[in-house]
Design a protein around this motif. Structure first.
Motif, PDB file in Angstrom:
ATOM      1  N   LEU A 205      31.175  49.547  47.897  1.00 56.69           N
ATOM      2  CA  LEU A 205      32.448  49.261  47.227  1.00 56.69           C
ATOM      3  C   LEU A 205      32.798  47.776  47.242  1.00 56.69           C
ATOM      4  O   LEU A 205      33.861  47.388  46.781  1.00 56.69           O
ATOM      5  CB  LEU A 205      33.579  50.066  47.880  1.00 56.69           C
ATOM      6  CG  LEU A 205      33.478  51.573  47.686  1.00 56.69           C
ATOM      7  CD1 LEU A 205      34.602  52.275  48.423  1.00 56.69           C
ATOM      8  CD2 LEU A 205      33.493  51.934  46.214  1.00 56.69           C
TER       9      LEU A 205
ATOM     10  N   LYS B 279      34.871  45.798  44.529  1.00 59.98           N
ATOM     11  CA  LYS B 279      35.884  46.663  43.906  1.00 59.98           C
ATOM     12  C   LYS B 279      37.242  46.117  44.333  1.00 59.98           C
ATOM     13  O   LYS B 279      37.403  45.707  45.471  1.00 59.98           O
ATOM     14  CB  LYS B 279      35.757  48.091  44.448  1.00 59.98           C
ATOM     15  CG  LYS B 279      34.927  48.990  43.586  1.00 59.98           C
ATOM     16  CD  LYS B 279      35.869  49.768  42.707  1.00 59.98           C
ATOM     17  CE  LYS B 279      35.241  50.741  41.781  1.00 59.98           C
ATOM     18  NZ  LYS B 279      35.483  50.449  40.394  1.00 59.98           N
TER      19      LYS B 279
ATOM     20  N   LYS C 199      25.627  54.244  44.664  1.00 59.08           N
ATOM     21  CA  LYS C 199      26.755  53.403  44.271  1.00 59.08           C
ATOM     22  C   LYS C 199      27.408  53.905  42.982  1.00 59.08           C
ATOM     23  O   LYS C 199      28.629  53.983  42.900  1.00 59.08           O
ATOM     24  CB  LYS C 199      26.251  51.967  44.097  1.00 59.08           C
ATOM     25  CG  LYS C 199      27.332  50.967  43.774  1.00 59.08           C
ATOM     26  CD  LYS C 199      26.745  49.566  43.737  1.00 59.08           C
ATOM     27  CE  LYS C 199      27.834  48.519  43.631  1.00 59.08           C
ATOM     28  NZ  LYS C 199      27.363  47.176  43.927  1.00 59.08           N
TER      29      LYS C 199
ATOM     30  N   TYR D 135      31.234  54.955  42.643  1.00 55.14           N
ATOM     31  CA  TYR D 135      32.085  54.220  41.694  1.00 55.14           C
ATOM     32  C   TYR D 135      32.710  55.152  40.672  1.00 55.14           C
ATOM     33  O   TYR D 135      33.903  55.107  40.409  1.00 55.14           O
ATOM     34  CB  TYR D 135      31.245  53.178  40.944  1.00 55.14           C
ATOM     35  CG  TYR D 135      31.317  51.785  41.487  1.00 55.14           C
ATOM     36  CD1 TYR D 135      31.213  51.540  42.850  1.00 55.14           C
ATOM     37  CD2 TYR D 135      31.479  50.700  40.637  1.00 55.14           C
ATOM     38  CE1 TYR D 135      31.257  50.244  43.337  1.00 55.14           C
ATOM     39  CE2 TYR D 135      31.520  49.406  41.122  1.00 55.14           C
ATOM     40  CZ  TYR D 135      31.420  49.187  42.473  1.00 55.14           C
ATOM     41  OH  TYR D 135      31.471  47.905  42.943  1.00 55.14           O
TER      42      TYR D 135
END
Length: 127
Positions: free
Chosen positions: A31, A34, A115, A119
């Motif tokens: 993350l 982000k 990932k 996400y």
């Protein structure tokens, strides 16, 4: 015309409830970048305390924790903090998925996940 690029919107909070340090590190790495404020606790009781301070937008919730099962914690979150979205993460058993979703989890991510899966799950819940 110039646009102000400073983002004044507060970052969304994400709470990871996971007792395996390596898993938490992995999620943090996945993350990275982000626009989220990521916090981490290792037990359900620590998660309860965290919620009382400031409920997160999203919880990444493991099932097997030192002081109980994430599956049992879902209904507590949904009852007291209905705005918080829950992503259950578990790798142990497939039956957990049905129970998690029946108990009110918004999504279920089976370990191992990548990932893109993480996400996409977060994006889906924030939008």
């Amino acid at each position: 015309m110039e646009h102000n690029l400073t983002n004044t919107t507060p970052k969304q909070k994400l709470l990871i409830v996971e007792d395996e340090g390596e898993m938490c590190l992995l999620i943090n790495l996945l993350l990275d970048g982000k626009e989220m404020e990521i916090e981490h606790v290792q037990t359900i009781s620590d998660a309860v305390e965290y919620f009382q301070q400031q409920p997160p937008a999203i919880v990444l919730l493991d099932n097997r924790l030192p002081d109980g099962y994430g599956l049992d914690f879902i209904s507590y979150i949904k009852e007291k903090y209905p705005a918080t979205r829950i992503i259950m993460i578990s790798g142990m058993d497939a039956a957990a998925k049905d129970v998690a979703l029946a108990n009110g989890a918004d999504l279920f991510l089976e370990k191992p996940f990548n990932k893109t899966m993480l996400y996409n799950s977060i994006e889906k819940l924030l939008n």
